[in-house]
Design a protein around this motif. Structure first.
Motif, mmCIF file in Angstrom:
data_model
loop_
_atom_site.group_PDB
_atom_site.id
_atom_site.type_symbol
_atom_site.label_atom_id
_atom_site.label_comp_id
_atom_site.label_asym_id
_atom_site.label_seq_id
_atom_site.Cartn_x
_atom_site.Cartn_y
_atom_site.Cartn_z
ATOM 1 N N GLY A 15 0.844 -1.184 0.000
ATOM 2 C CA GLY A 15 0.000 0.000 0.000
ATOM 3 C C GLY A 15 0.876 1.229 0.000
ATOM 4 N N SER A 16 0.773 2.066 1.018
ATOM 5 C CA SER A 16 1.608 3.261 1.136
ATOM 6 C C SER A 16 2.715 3.105 2.171
ATOM 7 N N VAL A 17 2.867 1.899 2.716
ATOM 8 C CA VAL A 17 3.837 1.653 3.793
ATOM 9 C C VAL A 17 5.096 1.005 3.212
ATOM 10 N N PRO A 18 6.290 1.596 3.415
ATOM 11 C CA PRO A 18 7.512 0.979 2.904
ATOM 12 C C PRO A 18 7.845 -0.318 3.624
ATOM 13 N N VAL A 19 8.209 -1.324 2.852
ATOM 14 C CA VAL A 19 8.568 -2.640 3.386
ATOM 15 C C VAL A 19 10.077 -2.864 3.308
ATOM 16 N N TRP A 20 10.685 -2.384 2.224
ATOM 17 C CA TRP A 20 12.116 -2.592 1.973
ATOM 18 C C TRP A 20 12.611 -1.473 1.080
ATOM 19 N N ARG A 21 13.891 -1.141 1.222
ATOM 20 C CA ARG A 21 14.492 -0.135 0.344
ATOM 21 C C ARG A 21 15.876 -0.585 -0.081
ATOM 22 N N SER A 22 16.324 -0.073 -1.205
ATOM 23 C CA SER A 22 17.589 -0.513 -1.784
ATOM 24 C C SER A 22 18.801 0.189 -1.206
ATOM 25 N N GLY A 23 18.602 1.303 -0.481
ATOM 26 C CA GLY A 23 19.723 2.165 -0.150
ATOM 27 C C GLY A 23 20.053 3.046 -1.341
ATOM 28 N N THR A 24 20.999 3.955 -1.182
ATOM 29 C CA THR A 24 21.312 4.916 -2.243
ATOM 30 C C THR A 24 22.309 4.326 -3.244
ATOM 31 N N TRP A 25 22.402 4.968 -4.403
ATOM 32 C CA TRP A 25 23.293 4.528 -5.460
ATOM 33 C C TRP A 25 24.716 4.998 -5.165
ATOM 34 N N THR A 26 25.674 4.079 -5.175
ATOM 35 C CA THR A 26 27.059 4.411 -4.857
ATOM 36 C C THR A 26 27.882 4.783 -6.083
ATOM 37 N N GLY A 27 27.314 4.616 -7.251
ATOM 38 C CA GLY A 27 28.046 4.781 -8.504
ATOM 39 C C GLY A 27 28.242 3.461 -9.208
ATOM 40 N N LYS A 28 28.156 2.366 -8.454
ATOM 41 C CA LYS A 28 28.287 1.020 -9.017
ATOM 42 C C LYS A 28 27.156 0.088 -8.579
ATOM 43 N N MET A 29 26.530 0.394 -7.444
ATOM 44 C CA MET A 29 25.539 -0.512 -6.882
ATOM 45 C C MET A 29 24.650 0.248 -5.907
ATOM 46 N N TRP A 30 23.542 -0.411 -5.502
ATOM 47 C CA TRP A 30 22.709 0.130 -4.442
ATOM 48 C C TRP A 30 23.324 -0.293 -3.106
ATOM 49 N N SER A 31 23.456 0.674 -2.179
ATOM 50 C CA SER A 31 24.183 0.412 -0.936
ATOM 51 C C SER A 31 23.548 -0.682 -0.087
ATOM 52 N N GLY A 32 22.245 -0.914 -0.249
ATOM 53 C CA GLY A 32 21.559 -1.937 0.535
ATOM 54 C C GLY A 32 21.500 -3.287 -0.133
ATOM 55 N N ILE A 33 22.192 -3.449 -1.287
ATOM 56 C CA ILE A 33 22.204 -4.734 -1.997
ATOM 57 C C ILE A 33 23.661 -5.142 -2.211
ATOM 58 N N PRO A 34 24.336 -5.644 -1.177
ATOM 59 C CA PRO A 34 25.759 -5.988 -1.304
ATOM 60 C C PRO A 34 26.030 -7.058 -2.339
ATOM 61 N N GLU A 35 25.014 -7.847 -2.692
ATOM 62 C CA GLU A 35 25.187 -8.898 -3.711
ATOM 63 C C GLU A 35 25.609 -8.320 -5.056
ATOM 64 N N MET A 36 25.281 -7.047 -5.304
ATOM 65 C CA MET A 36 25.620 -6.433 -6.583
ATOM 66 C C MET A 36 27.119 -6.266 -6.768
ATOM 67 N N ALA A 37 27.886 -6.284 -5.670
ATOM 68 C CA ALA A 37 29.340 -6.130 -5.763
ATOM 69 C C ALA A 37 29.978 -7.298 -6.502
ATOM 70 N N GLN A 38 29.314 -8.441 -6.532
ATOM 71 C CA GLN A 38 29.829 -9.631 -7.205
ATOM 72 C C GLN A 38 29.016 -9.959 -8.448
ATOM 73 N N ASN A 39 28.498 -8.924 -9.073
ATOM 74 C CA ASN A 39 27.640 -9.101 -10.244
ATOM 75 C C ASN A 39 28.484 -9.152 -11.518
#
Length: 314
Positions: A206-230
Motif C-alpha cells: 500500500g503506502s507503507v515501505p517494506v524494503w528499500r535498496s539504499g542509495t546509489w554508490t556509482g556502481k551498486m545500491w548500498s543496501g544490496i551488497p550482492e551487486m558487488a559480485q555481479n
C-alpha cells in the motif's frame, strides 16, 4: 494463359508477404481471437501475445505476454489485468482510432485499449518484440513509437526495462504484484523508484515501505551488497533533468531472467534453469528480518526512514 499465371503468382506473393508480416504483428487486417486460440509470436520465437487464464481459473480470460518456448507458462505482462473477459469471445485488434484494443464479442466499447490519440490511424500496427516489449507503431511516419508495454509494466521487470520516471512526461514505471496466482489484478505490493536528493528503490505494501535498496554508490545500491559480485548484468542508473531510472540488463542473450514483485510481499530475481527445466530464485528482497524497513538490528535501521539518513551498513 500467361496473364492468369502472372495474376496467380502476384496473388500468392501478396498472401505470403502478408502472412510473414503478420506473424508478430496485429494490423487492421490481422487480429487475434480467443476462440481460435490465436497468438502472435516475436521474430525469434522468444515471446508470445495472446489470451490466457491464470493458474486454476477457467473462466476469466486475459490478454498477456509469456515466454513462448518455456514449457512452464510464465506470463510477464497483462493488458486487462483488472477487467477480465468471462468467456472466449475476446478479440484483440487495431480500432478505428489506431489504438490496440480488446473487445468482448460484439460490444462497441473496448475492455482495454492503449488509449492514445493517433494521426493517420489506418497505418498503425502492434508488434511483439524479442525483448518482450509490445509496441504500437505508426507506419506512415517512419514507424514512430506511439505506445509500448515496457512503459506500462505489471509485476515483471525484464532486461531493457526501467524502473523510475520520465520527468518530461511524468510517466512512472513501477511494478505491482498480482492479487493472487489466480488473479493478475493490481495487488497490494508496489516496487518503485522514490525521487529526491538521494533516490532509492522501495518496495511498498500500500503506502507503507517494506524494503528499500539504499542509495546509489556509482556502481551498486548500498543496501544490496550482492551487486558487488555481479558479473551477469549491466546495471545503469540515470539521474538527469529528463529521467530518473535504473535498469539491469543481461550481458548474455542466452540468460533468461526476470524480476518479479509478487503477492507474498517480496521482489525476486528469477533465472531459468535449462538443465532442470524450471525457474530458480537467485535473489530475494526482503530476505531476512533485518532487511525489513524500520527493523532494529546490526544491519538494520531503528530510525524513521528518510532519504540521506539511516543508511544500511554493508
Amino acid at each position: 494463359m500467361n496473364s492468369v499465371k502472372w495474376f496467380i503468382r502476384i496473388l500468392l506473393m501478396f498472401f505470403l508477404s502478408h502472412f510473414s508480416f503478420a506473424a508478430d504483428t496485429i494490423t487492421l487486417d490481422h487480429f487475434i481471437q480467443d476462440n481460435n486460440d490465436e497468438v502472435i509470436v516475436s521474430a525469434g520465437n522468444i515471446f508470445a501475445l495472446g489470451f490466457f487464464s491464470p493458474a486454476t481459473s477457467t473462466t476469466n480470460r486475459y490478454v498477456g505476454i509469456w515466454y513462448y518456448q518455456i514449457p512452464v507458462k510464465t506470463v510477464i505482462w497483462v493488458a486487462n489485468r483488472d477487467n477480465p473477459i468471462n468467456d472466449a469471445s475476446g478479440i484483440l485488434r487495431i480500432d478505428a482510432r489506431g489504438n490496440l484494443a480488446l473487445f468482448q464479442g460484439n460490444q462497441t466499447l473496448p475492455v482495454w485499449s492503449t488509449n492514445i490519440s493517433t494521426a493517420g490511424s489506418g497505418n498503425s500496427f502492434a508488434q511483439i518484440l524479442d525483448s518482450g516489449n509490445l509496441v504500437l507503431l505508426q507506419n506512415d511516419t517512419g514507424k514512430e513509437l506511439l505506445w509500448q508495454s515496457f512503459g506500462h509494466p505489471t509485476n515483471t521487470w525484464l532486461s531493457h526495462m526501467k524502473i523510475g520516471f520520465n520527468l518530461r512526461t511524468g510517466l512512472n514505471q513501477s511494478y505491482t504484484s498480482w492479487k493472487s496466482p489466480d488473479d493478475p489484478g493490481v495487488g497490494n505490493y508496489t516496487f518503485r523508484m522514490n525521487p529526491g536528493v538521494s533516490p532509492q528503490m522501495v518496495l511498498y505494501k500500500g503506502s507503507v515501505p517494506v524494503w528499500r535498496s539504499g542509495t546509489w554508490t556509482g556502481k551498486m545500491w548500498s543496501g544490496i551488497p550482492e551487486m558487488a559480485q555481479n558479473f551477469l548484468f549491466n546495471d545503469t542508473f540515470v539521474d538527469t533533468d529528463d529521467e530518473l531510472s535504473f535498469s539491469s540488463d543481461t550481458i548474455s542473450a542466452s540468460l533468461i531472467t526476470r524480476y518479479v514483485t509478487n503477492e507474498t510481499g517480496v521482489t525476486q530475481r528469477i533465472l531459468w534453469n535449462n538443465a532442470s527445466q524450471s525457474w530458480s530464485i537467485s535473489y530475494t528482497a526482503p530476505n531476512e528480518q533485518c532487511d525489513f524497513y524500520g527493523h532494529c538490528g546490526p544491519n538494520g535501521c531503528s530510525l524513521k526512514w528518510k532519504r540521506n539518513s539511516c543508511e544500511k551498513t554493508i
